[in-house]
Enzyme design. Structure first.
Site, PDB file in Angstrom:
ATOM      1  N   HIS A 167       0.918  -1.180  -0.025  1.00 24.34           N
ATOM      2  CA  HIS A 167      -0.095  -0.139   0.263  1.00 24.34           C
ATOM      3  C   HIS A 167       1.178   1.175   0.396  1.00 24.34           C
ATOM      4  CE1 HIS A 167      -3.089  -2.062   1.149  1.00 24.34           C
ATOM      5  NE2 HIS A 167      -2.197  -3.221   1.946  1.00 24.34           N
ATOM      6  N   SER A 288      15.228  21.174 -16.393  1.00 22.73           N
ATOM      7  CA  SER A 288      13.592  21.968 -16.679  1.00 22.73           C
ATOM      8  C   SER A 288      14.455  23.649 -17.529  1.00 22.73           C
ATOM      9  CB  SER A 288      12.841  22.174 -15.386  1.00 22.73           C
ATOM     10  OG  SER A 288      12.202  23.634 -15.894  1.00 22.73           O
ATOM     11  N   LYS A 294      16.506  21.889 -11.494  1.00 23.18           N
ATOM     12  CA  LYS A 294      16.085  20.477 -11.873  1.00 23.18           C
ATOM     13  C   LYS A 294      16.752  19.280 -11.860  1.00 23.18           C
ATOM     14  CE  LYS A 294      11.424  20.037 -11.506  1.00 23.18           C
ATOM     15  NZ  LYS A 294      10.749  19.104 -10.941  1.00 23.18           N
TER      16      LYS A 294
END
Ligand code: ARG
Length: 467
Positions: A167, A288, A294
């Site tokens: 999960h 980016s 990034k």
């Protein structure tokens, strides 16, 4: 050419236009042509034609001198195509007619005799099967290389602890090596599926001609042997109309892409600074144009995205076939682009992943920190209590209370003192700390298929033997 019986009709511009009174429009010509995508099967087309011509000569349907002309013409054509000097022509519709027309230009009547006892319907079915067989062999090599890359990385990390998740919540410790071995298993099954697909497709359609067979005394078994097929397609109608193999291929490819996509999703998550379990080599990431900080995991993201496109091809092919009456219909020409794009997407993806996996930089400290925050050894404590005689459900309950206590103290289970732990069960002794550590938890799962480092190493050995 001077034979009056073969004088051209008003619309004579193609292999079949004899019965037509006007040529097709340019738009229809483009709409119906496949040469710009089926030319990539040229090797298979020539190979199939040569096998067919050898059979025709052996059966005395054409002369040995015709065969010699066809063989020399085909050698010239192959060299021309290889050198990029072949003039692919839209007027000649597809790879088959382009090659046949050039052959006839090169060797005359012998070229015109090649199509005796054959149709483009059984010809194209043969070409695709040959092409797919070669492609499956390439893909199997790439899957194996991907597995080798996973195994090499798993070996380095056979005792690197990381949280195993259910999960997406920390569940129990596993090793990073063990985690990677899960993908080796998936790829094993993938290879099996492609091998099955290959075995079923490896039958010869040629001899079915247009749909009903041919009046010439052909020898299909000979052609099958020449082309490395295991046998012939039994039914001529099925031979020209069956595309199950293309669907099976795309289904097998869809499952590989499913596996790649799951790994991609993990790589993206692991590389997120919020998790920070790994870093990917710069050459698989991009930046980016606006945010200078990034480093984005573009390759796994794209692989995840391309998975949808492969699924789409599978669905497209299923839909292509579902409404077709026997036998060949022009619809079948639409099998090639999805098939080729599936193969291309898969081949590129596998190549990149085999290269990317060994470059995964594991941040073991971040993995260990996540384990400390997730009560990852809670099951081990419950198992410990069971071994001391407590029924499992009661043990589960006692440990759940201990976890709640940890939560309010903001600590992990091994941080509790013995006295604190004994509040949840008097069965707990000071040997408990052995099971509460991550190393203890890993080592205890010591059976084939378990995550104990020694078992991971043994699993790597077994997997290597299977490769
Ligand atoms: N280009 C065609 C295809 O890919 C070859 C077979 C054409 N047969 C025909 N009867 N028009 O399916």
């Amino acid at each position: 050419m001077t034979d009056p019986q073969s004088s051209p009709s008003p619309a004579a511009h193609s292999a079949w236009s004899g019965r037509f009174s006007e040529p097709v429009s340019d738009l229809v010509k483009r709409y119906t042509a496949s040469v710009f995508f089926d030319q990539r099967m040229w090797r298979q087309d020539i190979r199939g034609s040569l096998a067919h011509a050898r059979m025709l000569a052996r059966q005395r349907i054409i002369a040995e001198s015709d065969l010699a002309e066809i063989e020399s013409g085909m050698a010239t054509i192959a060299a021309e195509i290889e050198a990029g000097k072949f003039n692919w022509n839209l007027d000649d519709e597809d790879v088959h007619l382009n090659i046949e027309k050039r052959l006839t230009a090169l060797v005359g009547d012998a070229g015109k005799r090649l199509h005796t006892g054959r149709s483009r319907n059984d010809q194209v079915a043969t070409d695709i099967r040959l092409w797919l067989r070669d492609t499956i062999d390439d893909i199997d090599r790439l899957l194996r290389a991907f597995q080798e890359a996973l195994l090499a990385t798993a070996e380095i990390h056979s005792d690197t602890p990381m949280p195993g998740f259910t999960h997406l919540q920390v569940a129990q410790p596993v090793t990073f090596g063990h985690h990677l071995l899960a993908y080796v298993e998936m790829l094993d099954r993938d290879r099996g599926r492609f091998a099955d697909c290959r075995a079923r497709l490896n039958r010869l359609p040629l001899g079915a001609a247009a749909l009903a067979g041919t009046t010439f005394p052909i020898d299909r078994e000979f052609v099958a042997r020449e082309l490395g097929f295991d046998g012939i397609c039994e039914n001529s109608l099925d031979a020209v109309s069956d595309r199950d193999f293309a669907i099976e291929f795309c289904a097998a490819a869809s499952l590989v892409m499913t596996h790649v996509s799951r790994l991609s999703e993990e790589l993206v998550l692991w590389m997120s600074p919020r998790i920070g379990f790994i870093d990917l080599a710069d050459r698989f990431c991009t930046g980016s144009s606006i945010m200078p900080q990034k480093k984005n995991p573009d390759v796994p993201e794209l692989a995840r995205g391309k998975t949808g496109r492969v699924f789409g091809h599978l669905m497209g092919l299923l839909t292509l076939m579902k409404g077709q009456p026997l036998a060949y219909n022009k619809d079948n020409q639409e099998d090639k682009e999805p098939l080729f794009d599936t193969a291309d997407t898969l081949v590129d993806t596998l190549r990149i992943f085999a290269d990317m996996v060994p470059g995964i930089r594991v941040k073991a400290e971040a993995m260990a920190a996540a384990l400390r925050q997730g009560y990852a050894t809670a099951t081990d404590l419950a198992d410990y209590l069971v071994k001391k005689g407590l029924p499992f459900r009661d043990a589960h309950e006692a440990v759940a209370r201990a976890v709640r206590a940890c939560e309010s103290k903001a600590c992990d289970l091994p941080d509790l003192t013995l006295a604190e732990l004994r509040e949840f069960s008097p069965l707990i002794g000071d040997d408990v700390y052995g099971v509460l550590t991550v190393a203890g938890s890993l080592a205890a799962r010591n059976h084939p298929g378990g995550t104990a480092p020694s078992q991971v190493r043994a699993a790597i050995e077994r997997a290597r033997k299977r490769l």
